[in-house]
Design a protein around this motif. Structure first.
Motif, PDB file in Angstrom:
ATOM      1  N   GLN A  34      -8.388  -7.046  -2.839  1.00 27.98           N
ATOM      2  CA  GLN A  34      -8.477  -7.506  -4.227  1.00 27.98           C
ATOM      3  C   GLN A  34      -9.407  -6.670  -5.099  1.00 27.98           C
ATOM      4  O   GLN A  34      -9.632  -6.998  -6.261  1.00 27.98           O
ATOM      5  CB  GLN A  34      -8.911  -8.983  -4.256  1.00 27.98           C
ATOM      6  N   GLY A  35      -9.882  -5.566  -4.555  1.00 31.44           N
ATOM      7  CA  GLY A  35     -10.723  -4.671  -5.340  1.00 31.44           C
ATOM      8  C   GLY A  35     -12.190  -5.062  -5.283  1.00 31.44           C
ATOM      9  O   GLY A  35     -12.534  -6.237  -5.110  1.00 31.44           O
ATOM     10  N   TYR A  36     -13.049  -4.070  -5.427  1.00 32.72           N
ATOM     11  CA  TYR A  36     -14.493  -4.326  -5.432  1.00 32.72           C
ATOM     12  C   TYR A  36     -14.869  -5.243  -6.578  1.00 32.72           C
ATOM     13  O   TYR A  36     -15.587  -6.226  -6.408  1.00 32.72           O
ATOM     14  CB  TYR A  36     -15.239  -2.995  -5.526  1.00 32.72           C
ATOM     15  N   LEU A  66     -20.995  -2.127  -0.284  1.00 34.71           N
ATOM     16  CA  LEU A  66     -20.011  -1.067  -0.525  1.00 34.71           C
ATOM     17  C   LEU A  66     -20.544   0.292  -0.075  1.00 34.71           C
ATOM     18  O   LEU A  66     -19.839   1.056   0.600  1.00 34.71           O
ATOM     19  CB  LEU A  66     -19.649  -1.020  -2.016  1.00 34.71           C
ATOM     20  N   LEU A  67     -21.776   0.596  -0.428  1.00 36.98           N
ATOM     21  CA  LEU A  67     -22.341   1.894  -0.072  1.00 36.98           C
ATOM     22  C   LEU A  67     -22.462   2.060   1.440  1.00 36.98           C
ATOM     23  O   LEU A  67     -22.270   3.163   1.965  1.00 36.98           O
ATOM     24  CB  LEU A  67     -23.709   2.083  -0.737  1.00 36.98           C
ATOM     25  N   ASP A  68     -22.745   0.985   2.154  1.00 37.48           N
ATOM     26  CA  ASP A  68     -22.793   1.061   3.613  1.00 37.48           C
ATOM     27  C   ASP A  68     -21.414   1.337   4.201  1.00 37.48           C
ATOM     28  O   ASP A  68     -21.281   2.103   5.168  1.00 37.48           O
ATOM     29  CB  ASP A  68     -23.346  -0.249   4.186  1.00 37.48           C
ATOM     30  N   ALA A 112     -10.795   0.356   5.161  1.00 38.66           N
ATOM     31  CA  ALA A 112     -11.909   1.173   4.680  1.00 38.66           C
ATOM     32  C   ALA A 112     -11.402   2.403   3.951  1.00 38.66           C
ATOM     33  O   ALA A 112     -11.982   2.826   2.935  1.00 38.66           O
ATOM     34  CB  ALA A 112     -12.806   1.580   5.847  1.00 38.66           C
ATOM     35  N   ALA A 113     -10.302   2.994   4.437  1.00 38.77           N
ATOM     36  CA  ALA A 113      -9.744   4.178   3.781  1.00 38.77           C
ATOM     37  C   ALA A 113      -9.285   3.855   2.365  1.00 38.77           C
ATOM     38  O   ALA A 113      -9.511   4.633   1.427  1.00 38.77           O
ATOM     39  CB  ALA A 113      -8.577   4.727   4.597  1.00 38.77           C
ATOM     40  N   VAL A 114      -8.639   2.706   2.196  1.00 38.85           N
ATOM     41  CA  VAL A 114      -8.193   2.289   0.858  1.00 38.85           C
ATOM     42  C   VAL A 114      -9.399   2.088  -0.054  1.00 38.85           C
ATOM     43  O   VAL A 114      -9.405   2.503  -1.220  1.00 38.85           O
ATOM     44  CB  VAL A 114      -7.361   1.000   0.948  1.00 38.85           C
ATOM     45  N   VAL A 115     -10.443   1.456   0.469  1.00 33.85           N
ATOM     46  CA  VAL A 115     -11.651   1.224  -0.324  1.00 33.85           C
ATOM     47  C   VAL A 115     -12.283   2.548  -0.737  1.00 33.85           C
ATOM     48  O   VAL A 115     -12.675   2.737  -1.903  1.00 33.85           O
ATOM     49  CB  VAL A 115     -12.671   0.376   0.470  1.00 33.85           C
ATOM     50  N   VAL A 116     -12.381   3.486   0.199  1.00 28.05           N
ATOM     51  CA  VAL A 116     -13.007   4.779  -0.085  1.00 28.05           C
ATOM     52  C   VAL A 116     -12.245   5.518  -1.183  1.00 28.05           C
ATOM     53  O   VAL A 116     -12.839   6.018  -2.150  1.00 28.05           O
ATOM     54  CB  VAL A 116     -13.090   5.633   1.189  1.00 28.05           C
ATOM     55  N   ASN A 342      -3.792  -0.637  -7.200  1.00 26.95           N
ATOM     56  CA  ASN A 342      -4.545  -1.093  -6.039  1.00 26.95           C
ATOM     57  C   ASN A 342      -5.409  -2.311  -6.365  1.00 26.95           C
ATOM     58  O   ASN A 342      -5.800  -3.047  -5.477  1.00 26.95           O
ATOM     59  CB  ASN A 342      -5.451   0.028  -5.516  1.00 26.95           C
ATOM     60  N   GLU A 343      -5.733  -2.508  -7.632  1.00 22.66           N
ATOM     61  CA  GLU A 343      -6.621  -3.598  -8.007  1.00 22.66           C
ATOM     62  C   GLU A 343      -5.890  -4.866  -8.414  1.00 22.66           C
ATOM     63  O   GLU A 343      -6.419  -5.960  -8.288  1.00 22.66           O
ATOM     64  CB  GLU A 343      -7.509  -3.168  -9.187  1.00 22.66           C
TER      65      GLU A 343
END
Length: 427
Positions: A34-36, A66-68, A112-116, A342-343
């Motif tokens: 659902q997006g950050y 998120l940064l982690d 994680a790849a999608v988030v990155v 994506n969002e």
């Protein structure tokens, strides 16, 4: 671990849950789905079966989570890249190894790849740009060295600007995180062979395409693409522009800068210079505006494709037109047009209509490649569906870097690399 309890019986102790890892895992799944911007700390805590306050014992903020996630992902990717290159002397084999390692990381942790892929574009527009640049620079340098070594040894084209070529290839592979899964037609090993063949040899048959000089395309602007690229901006509307045009422009900038979910109608109205109360009259709702922006982007592409087809040009020229129309469309609409798919959740936009339009765009690309194979403009061993998906997502994901080059140069760059490839050919 076991220990003795009363009456000498063994008592089993379970290992305590690694709360930090659990939080990261659940947060990553929510960010991917659902997006950050659309994910709250409360939602992360609930998924990890924690109280919201307890989550702050492990992380000071949602951004720290998120940064982690990004930090761990970059570290694993860099370790895999260095491992696959250890002792490898052939630049083409090294390039294949980098691609295979990247796809393996995507397959191991697709969320994680999608988030990155999505969040790096957003972070590049914030005060975290320097942090992001430092993390991505080490991975980017690995690709750059492989391409540069290929040029030095004559395995790759002598007219390549290594950093630019490395950016194009690396971005194309990372963009596949949006759709590539190992359960598809190619596993990472097979896909890496297909991708190396595509990038090194290009789509066009050597005797059907006269390659252009890459240095002539780039000229003196041989690009040093920034690790944290600038925001793609449309030309600002004129002072007397229609309110709806100003609203669309403002929304595109805000969606790109901070994400769709956290952008409010008040922010859109203020940036567009219209009263908040009149926004509904012009756009209906934020969700409707999002749907209209995306549908308009796809429809403009399809209209341009139709005009090119009506001109009756050969597949190779039509392929060049597909690249040009896509680059120009993204430069005109801004990065928001790429990011929002994506969002946006299913409740926000009419996904059936958008999927229909996206499917029509994919069909045109596939048909042009297939026609080119039939007419012997293109190599006969291509997989049209796979090729079009790789090329389209590469162009879209790279759109944030367009300010580093004039749009015509970006168009020529992609046309040449995809059609002619980056491999050296005997003259």
């Amino acid at each position: 671990m076991n220990s003795e309890g009363e009456n000498g019986r063994m008592r089993t102790h379970t290992r305590p849950v690694d709360r930090r890892s659990e939080i990261l895992r659940h947060a990553c799944a929510l960010f991917a789905r659902q997006g950050y911007g659309g994910t709250t700390v409360r939602q992360i805590a609930e998924a990890a079966k924690l109280l919201s306050g307890s989550l702050y014992h492990h992380f000071p903020s949602k951004e720290a989570i998120l940064l982690d996630i990004l930090e761990d992902f970059f570290a694993e990717t860099l370790a895999r890249h260095r491992s696959t290159l250890d002792g490898e002397k052939d630049p083409i084999a090294a390039l294949r190894g980098l691609i295979r390692a990247t796809l393996a990381v995507i397959v191991r942790n697709p969320e994680a790849a999608v988030v990155v892929v999505g969040e790096c574009r957003r972070l590049a527009l914030t005060e975290r740009a320097q942090w992001l640049s430092e993390r991505t620079a080490r991975n980017t340098e690995v690709w750059h060295k492989v391409i540069a070594e290929g040029v030095r040894t004559g395995r790759l084209r002598a007219d390549l600007e290594a950093e630019t070529a490395a950016h194009v290839v690396q971005t194309a592979v990372w963009a596949m995180a949006q759709w590539y899964r190992a359960a598809g037609r190619y596993d990472p090993d097979e896909a890496s062979h297909v991708l190396v063949d595509l990038f090194v040899h290009g789509v066009a048959r050597p005797d059907a395409y006269r390659r252009r000089d890459m240095r002539a395309i780039l000229g003196d602007t041989a690009v040093r693409l920034p690790a944290a690229p600038a925001l793609v901006r449309r030309a600002r509307p004129t002072e007397g522009a229609d309110a709806r045009v100003r609203i669309g422009h403002a929304a595109g900038l805000l969606f790109a800068r901070q994400g769709y979910a956290v952008t409010t109608t008040r922010q859109i109205a203020e940036l567009a210079g219209v009263p908040v109360g009149s926004l509904a009259h012009h756009i209906g709702s934020k969700e409707r505006l999002l749907a209209d922006m995306l549908a308009g982007f796809f429809q403009e592409l399809l209209d341009g494709f139709d005009r090119d087809e009506a001109a009756g040009t050969r597949p190779r020229r039509r392929f060049e037109g597909l690249v040009a129309r896509t680059v120009e469309g993204l430069a005109g609409h801004g990065v928001a047009s790429v990011m929002l798919l994506n969002e946006a959740s299913a409740e926000d936009v009419p996904t059936a209509e958008l999927r229909r339009l996206l499917g029509a765009v994919e069909d045109v690309w596939t048909r042009v490649i297939t026609d080119g194979m039939r007419d012997r403009d293109f190599r006969a061993d291509l997989d049209p569906v796979f090729v079009q998906r790789v090329v389209r997502t590469a162009i879209s994901t790279s759109s944030v870097a367009y300010p580093a080059l004039p749009v015509p140069d970006v168009t020529a760059l992609y046309q040449e690399i995809v059609l002619g490839g980056i491999g050296a050919r005997p003259e």
